[in-house]
Design a protein around this motif. Structure first.
Motif, PDB file in Angstrom:
ATOM      1  N   THR A 198     -29.355 -11.038  26.683  1.00 51.67           N
ATOM      2  CA  THR A 198     -28.314 -10.484  25.817  1.00 51.67           C
ATOM      3  C   THR A 198     -27.661  -9.326  26.554  1.00 51.67           C
ATOM      4  O   THR A 198     -28.317  -8.610  27.326  1.00 51.67           O
ATOM      5  CB  THR A 198     -28.943  -9.994  24.509  1.00 51.67           C
ATOM      6  N   VAL A 212     -25.505  -5.701  26.074  1.00 51.55           N
ATOM      7  CA  VAL A 212     -25.005  -4.628  25.219  1.00 51.55           C
ATOM      8  C   VAL A 212     -24.041  -3.798  26.059  1.00 51.55           C
ATOM      9  O   VAL A 212     -24.425  -3.268  27.107  1.00 51.55           O
ATOM     10  CB  VAL A 212     -26.134  -3.750  24.659  1.00 51.55           C
ATOM     11  N   LYS A 241     -20.794   0.496  20.744  1.00 55.01           N
ATOM     12  CA  LYS A 241     -21.519  -0.514  21.504  1.00 55.01           C
ATOM     13  C   LYS A 241     -21.242  -1.912  20.961  1.00 55.01           C
ATOM     14  O   LYS A 241     -21.143  -2.120  19.755  1.00 55.01           O
ATOM     15  CB  LYS A 241     -23.018  -0.233  21.472  1.00 55.01           C
ATOM     16  N   CYS A 276     -22.607  -5.894  21.197  1.00 49.54           N
ATOM     17  CA  CYS A 276     -23.740  -6.742  21.541  1.00 49.54           C
ATOM     18  C   CYS A 276     -23.264  -8.187  21.623  1.00 49.54           C
ATOM     19  O   CYS A 276     -22.721  -8.725  20.654  1.00 49.54           O
ATOM     20  CB  CYS A 276     -24.854  -6.609  20.500  1.00 49.54           C
ATOM     21  N   PHE A 336     -33.955  -8.771  18.379  1.00 48.43           N
ATOM     22  CA  PHE A 336     -32.857  -8.114  17.665  1.00 48.43           C
ATOM     23  C   PHE A 336     -33.286  -6.739  17.154  1.00 48.43           C
ATOM     24  O   PHE A 336     -32.507  -5.780  17.203  1.00 48.43           O
ATOM     25  CB  PHE A 336     -32.383  -9.008  16.522  1.00 48.43           C
ATOM     26  N   ALA A 382     -31.691  -2.980  18.103  1.00 44.48           N
ATOM     27  CA  ALA A 382     -31.346  -1.964  17.107  1.00 44.48           C
ATOM     28  C   ALA A 382     -32.070  -0.657  17.385  1.00 44.48           C
ATOM     29  O   ALA A 382     -31.482   0.428  17.266  1.00 44.48           O
ATOM     30  CB  ALA A 382     -31.674  -2.478  15.711  1.00 44.48           C
ATOM     31  N   LEU A 416     -24.163  -0.528  16.114  1.00 39.76           N
ATOM     32  CA  LEU A 416     -23.260  -1.314  16.942  1.00 39.76           C
ATOM     33  C   LEU A 416     -21.858  -1.328  16.333  1.00 39.76           C
ATOM     34  O   LEU A 416     -21.710  -1.412  15.111  1.00 39.76           O
ATOM     35  CB  LEU A 416     -23.760  -2.756  17.060  1.00 39.76           C
ATOM     36  N   ALA A 450     -21.217  -7.052  16.812  1.00 39.64           N
ATOM     37  CA  ALA A 450     -22.238  -7.988  17.274  1.00 39.64           C
ATOM     38  C   ALA A 450     -21.622  -9.376  17.367  1.00 39.64           C
ATOM     39  O   ALA A 450     -20.911  -9.808  16.457  1.00 39.64           O
ATOM     40  CB  ALA A 450     -23.434  -7.999  16.331  1.00 39.64           C
ATOM     41  N   LEU A 463     -22.841 -13.204  17.665  1.00 40.29           N
ATOM     42  CA  LEU A 463     -24.048 -14.001  17.505  1.00 40.29           C
ATOM     43  C   LEU A 463     -23.704 -15.479  17.384  1.00 40.29           C
ATOM     44  O   LEU A 463     -22.770 -15.847  16.667  1.00 40.29           O
ATOM     45  CB  LEU A 463     -24.830 -13.571  16.255  1.00 40.29           C
ATOM     46  N   TRP A 496     -28.473 -10.616  12.154  1.00 38.29           N
ATOM     47  CA  TRP A 496     -27.451  -9.616  11.830  1.00 38.29           C
ATOM     48  C   TRP A 496     -28.048  -8.474  11.006  1.00 38.29           C
ATOM     49  O   TRP A 496     -27.764  -7.289  11.257  1.00 38.29           O
ATOM     50  CB  TRP A 496     -26.318 -10.314  11.080  1.00 38.29           C
ATOM     51  N   LEU A 553     -30.086  -6.265  13.195  1.00 44.19           N
ATOM     52  CA  LEU A 553     -29.249  -5.407  14.041  1.00 44.19           C
ATOM     53  C   LEU A 553     -28.603  -4.265  13.266  1.00 44.19           C
ATOM     54  O   LEU A 553     -27.937  -3.418  13.863  1.00 44.19           O
ATOM     55  CB  LEU A 553     -28.153  -6.244  14.710  1.00 44.19           C
ATOM     56  N   LEU A 610     -19.531  -8.487  12.522  1.00 43.95           N
ATOM     57  CA  LEU A 610     -20.105  -9.669  13.171  1.00 43.95           C
ATOM     58  C   LEU A 610     -19.022 -10.684  13.506  1.00 43.95           C
ATOM     59  O   LEU A 610     -18.208 -11.046  12.660  1.00 43.95           O
ATOM     60  CB  LEU A 610     -21.137 -10.319  12.248  1.00 43.95           C
TER      61      LEU A 610
END
Length: 365
Positions: free
Chosen positions: A215, A217, A224, A226, A239, A243, A249, A252, A254, A279, A282, A287
């Motif tokens: 992954t 970041v 940030k 992800c 995950f 976090a 974040l 994200a 996903l 999610w 995180l 998302l």
């Protein structure tokens, strides 16, 4: 890579010290069961029940991105599958770029796209950075990387071992290969961290798990981001680790697709219920789901099934006004700095970028 490369014994992609996820020859997910085997793959192919998918069709929207997006503004364009153009801090970043017609070791057989890419190669702005999460053909596309390298001479960041695969095609490519827990400082305004994800790797019958998966970041002054290219849920510890290490974040990304049948796909790919739990793990950031958009048929679930299943899971969990943006290929999203103000009703931008209107997304309720 061709038929010959697919069947010959490959070189050792990576040589390094033994670690908690590398046994000296192959990588693995520590504390997890072994992934599905080649025999399981044969069983799946013999028994699979594919849901209907459409024939090839053009897109209603093709994005024409700006040349640069400065400062803390964040623009994300959905090229298709898991390929995104991320623009922020004056940098242009591509994730797992695939512009090829098929995701396969062969040019004449294998999963074939049903939509063109959401950005034409000729319409890409100058690319500064490419992130490659792992070596499966729908994520590491050497033909696309070669075209991008010829045009942009960009930097590439990837987990250990994948640099050997890319260098075989592009000997002079600028590649930073890193392990889990390591990082690359790209500029004063961008540091890329590589974190664990629950997956596996292979490009032939003989190189299973010889290259690592990860992954990413992306740490910027604006927050940030992800990016998860592929992952099983794996109990969620990866995950929760992200976090704990990285905090809140801004965005994200996903995957929620290619998840049926569960007996075969659960190790490799999250279904929408698991992605929703990831999610939550995180911290419920804004998302962007990927791997669902109907670019390539890689599993047995239907064309529109992932988003329908995600909507049902949100309803079952009584989650309303979640900051979840389901873009169509060719659409883009201007992501607010304050993620709490982003809702699904304001995340989508159907029209190409206009120089005098670079601001907020439009509502498409």
């Amino acid at each position: 890579m061709g038929v010959t490369m697919f069947f010959v014994v490959p070189p050792q992609y990576y040589q390094g010290p033994v670690s908690d996820h590398f046994d000296g020859k192959r990588f693995y997910n520590p504390g997890k069961p072994a992934p599905t085997s080649f025999l399981d793959t044969l069983r799946w192919y013999a028994t699979r029940k594919r849901q209907p998918w459409p024939e090839f069709s053009d897109l209603q929207t093709v994005d024409i991105p700006p040349r640069r997006v400065d400062g803390n503004q964040l623009r994300v364009s959905f090229v298709g599958h898991v390929t995104l153009l991320i623009q922020t801090q004056g940098l242009n970043i591509l994730t797992d770029p695939v512009w090829s017609e098929r995701v396969s070791p062969f040019s004449w057989i294998g999963p074939k796209r049903v939509h063109p890419p959401g950005i034409r190669l000729a319409d890409l702005p100058p690319i500064d950075l490419v992130l490659i999460s792992h070596n499966h053909y729908d994520h590491l596309d050497l033909a696309t990387l070669e075209q991008l390298w010829q045009r942009h001479r960009m930097r590439i960041i990837t987990p250990l071992g994948n640099d050997a695969i890319i260098h075989e095609r592009l000997p002079d490519a600028r590649i930073d290969a890193r392990d889990w827990g390591q990082q690359v400082m790209v500029s004063p305004d961008l540091t890329v961290y590589l974190e664990p994800m629950h997956h596996w790797s292979a490009r032939s019958l003989r190189d299973r798990n010889q290259a690592l998966w990860a992954t990413f970041v992306l740490a910027t002054p604006g927050g940030k981001i992800c990016f998860v290219g592929d992952s099983g849920y794996g109990g969620g510890d990866n995950f929760r680790h992200i976090a704990a290490r990285h905090g809140a974040l801004r965005l994200a990304v996903l995957p929620i697709g290619s998840y049926e049948p569960r007996w075969f796909m659960a190790y490799n790919h999250m279904n929408p219920a698991e992605a929703l739990q990831a999610w939550v793990d995180l911290g419920r950031p804004p998302l962007l789901p990927v791997h669902y958009d109907g670019t390539f048929q890689l599993a047995d679930n239907g064309y529109e099934m992932p988003l329908a299943d995600l909507a049902r899971e949100l309803q079952t969990a009584n989650i309303v006004n979640a900051p979840i943006c389901s873009l169509k290929t060719g659409q883009h999203w201007w992501v607010e700095e304050d993620g709490a103000r982003v809702t699904a009703a304001t995340c989508r931008h159907d029209k190409p970028w206009q120089p005098d209107v670079p601001g907020n997304p439009v509502s498409v309720q």
